[in-house]
Design an enzyme around this catalytic site. Structure first.
Site, PDB file in Angstrom:
ATOM      1  N   CYS A 119       1.208  -1.282  -0.177  1.00 36.81           N
ATOM      2  CA  CYS A 119      -0.339   0.104  -0.191  1.00 36.81           C
ATOM      3  C   CYS A 119       0.745   1.271   0.051  1.00 36.81           C
ATOM      4  O   CYS A 119       0.219   2.084  -0.731  1.00 36.81           O
ATOM      5  CB  CYS A 119      -0.737   0.179   1.530  1.00 36.81           C
ATOM      6  SG  CYS A 119      -2.158   1.504   1.183  1.00 36.81           S
TER       7      CYS A 119
ATOM      8  N   CYS B 271      -6.926  -1.870   6.622  1.00 36.70           N
ATOM      9  CA  CYS B 271      -7.438  -1.210   6.922  1.00 36.70           C
ATOM     10  C   CYS B 271      -9.141  -2.197   6.430  1.00 36.70           C
ATOM     11  O   CYS B 271      -9.678  -1.674   6.690  1.00 36.70           O
ATOM     12  CB  CYS B 271      -7.595  -0.020   5.769  1.00 36.70           C
ATOM     13  SG  CYS B 271      -8.619  -0.079   4.226  1.00 36.70           S
TER      14      CYS B 271
END
EC number: 2.8.1.13
Length: 372
Positions: free
Chosen positions: A99, A195
């Protein structure tokens, strides 16, 4: 078009809030940008909307503009598809590393430049030092919060355009600064885990993409002691979720995952946190990424981490002609896990890292030899 020189990645948490506050108070021209990286998958568990509201509130409190970008399709293609493929192959990937490389320091940086900014800032606990035309990634001064492990895939161009305003601060000081400034995120709980999974049960989440494939649980000597829902739901060294009750002939001690045979759909377990089946002294990796663009030498000594927050482990690194690595540790390591990252350091200086491909753990060696 923004007139801000620096765009701060506003996550809706206390760290990015204080990063923006520090930059603003230093006289820097800033704006915020909130990234949506995960599209709602219908379970309603991701905190994106709450985080978005908090990011807006903080920017309002600081008197700075805020922009919004949806990177969910880029996240799916650049991070999540790889995440699923690795789990399906029996490995344990680290989506935070990808990410950072693919989203926060690529698409976010591009978006900031499209807005007219020169650089980006984030609330990561790390430091950047520029010396002699080169950029160095250093650990954050708060070793308990240092996030350089997750940032080791960044390169010179990215680091030259990045600011980490929290790199010299301990976490309690960050919360104190936020509270003194009346920021609405001052007491907000830190997000944990991944997340897009949020507070959900990890196995339940993964099963929506990788359906359960029940198989057997065995000891390394082949004794069958139970069943599992799918080997890819487990990782080396894991203790929770095995649901192994009292087993005749074994003492009442915890069981740990010590190996996975994806082809045969067998999960291997043993008793004892430091069982020999989890120990290894060498690992091999894929092609390494070096923050300085090149390795320090073809063979060199340094320290390494094979997981986040691990104490420094002395090792020798040998760089192959193909850029892949052979790493020899001075002491045996526990539960070194293929799919995770090995990250190298010279003191506080992060040198780079690579994805772990294999180790010389005894069960892994046996399974490899059997497959061959």
């Amino acid at each position: 078009m923004s007139t801000a020189r620096t765009i701060v990645g506003m996550s809706g948490g206390v760290d990015s809030s204080v990063a923006a506050l520090r930059l603003r108070d230093s006289g820097e021209s800033i704006a915020g940008l909130f990234m949506q990286n995960w599209a709602d998958d219908g379970t309603g568990e991701c905190r994106a909307e709450d985080d978005r509201r908090d990011a807006v509130a903080v920017c309002g409190r600081l008197g700075i503009p805020i922009h919004f970008r949806d990177f969910s399709s880029e996240y799916w293609a650049g991070v999540f598809e790889h995440f699923l493929a690795e789990y399906a192959a029996g490995r344990t990937p680290n989506p935070d590393v990808l990410c950072n490389r693919e989203i926060k320091f690529k698409h976010f940086l591009d978006a900031a430049r499209e807005l007219g900014a020169e650089r980006i800032a984030t609330g990561h606990y790390a430091r950047v030092v520029h010396e002699g035309g080169r950029s160095h990634l250093l650990r954050g001064r708060d070793r308990g919060k240092d996030q350089s492990y997750f940032l080791h895939q960044l390169g010179q161009a990215q680091l030259a355009a990045t600011v980490f305003p929290l790199g010299d601060l301990p976490k309690p000081e960050v919360r104190r600064i936020a509270a003194e400034a009346g920021l609405p995120t001052a007491a907000k709980k830190d997000s944990t885990g991944i997340c897009f999974i949020g507070e959900r049960d990890f196995r339940e989440f993964l099963s929506t993409y990788l359906p359960a494939r029940p198989g057997r649980i065995r000891t390394p000597d082949g004794r069958d002691i139970g069943g599992h829902a799918g080997v890819f739901y487990f990782t080396l060294g894991q203790r929770e979720g095995l649901n192994i009750g009292g087993v005749r002939g074994f003492e009442a001690a915890p069981w740990y995952v010590v190996g996975k045979d994806v082809a045969s759909n067998v999960l291997y377990v043993d008793q004892g946190h430091d069982t020999l089946w989890l120990q290894s002294r060498t690992l091999r990796s894929g092609t390494a990424h070096w923050i300085a663009d090149t390795p320090p030498a073809r063979r060199f000594q340094c320290t390494a981490q094979t997981r986040y927050r691990q104490p420094d482990q002395a090792c020798e690194v040998h760089v192959g002609d193909d850029g892949c690595l052979a790493v020899q540790f001075q002491e045996a390591q526990r539960a070194v896990t293929p799919g995770q990252s090995v990250v190298f350091y010279d003191g506080d200086d992060c040198l780079g890292g690579a994805v772990i491909d294999s180790t010389d753990a005894p069960l892994e060696q046996r399974l490899q030899n059997h497959a061959a």
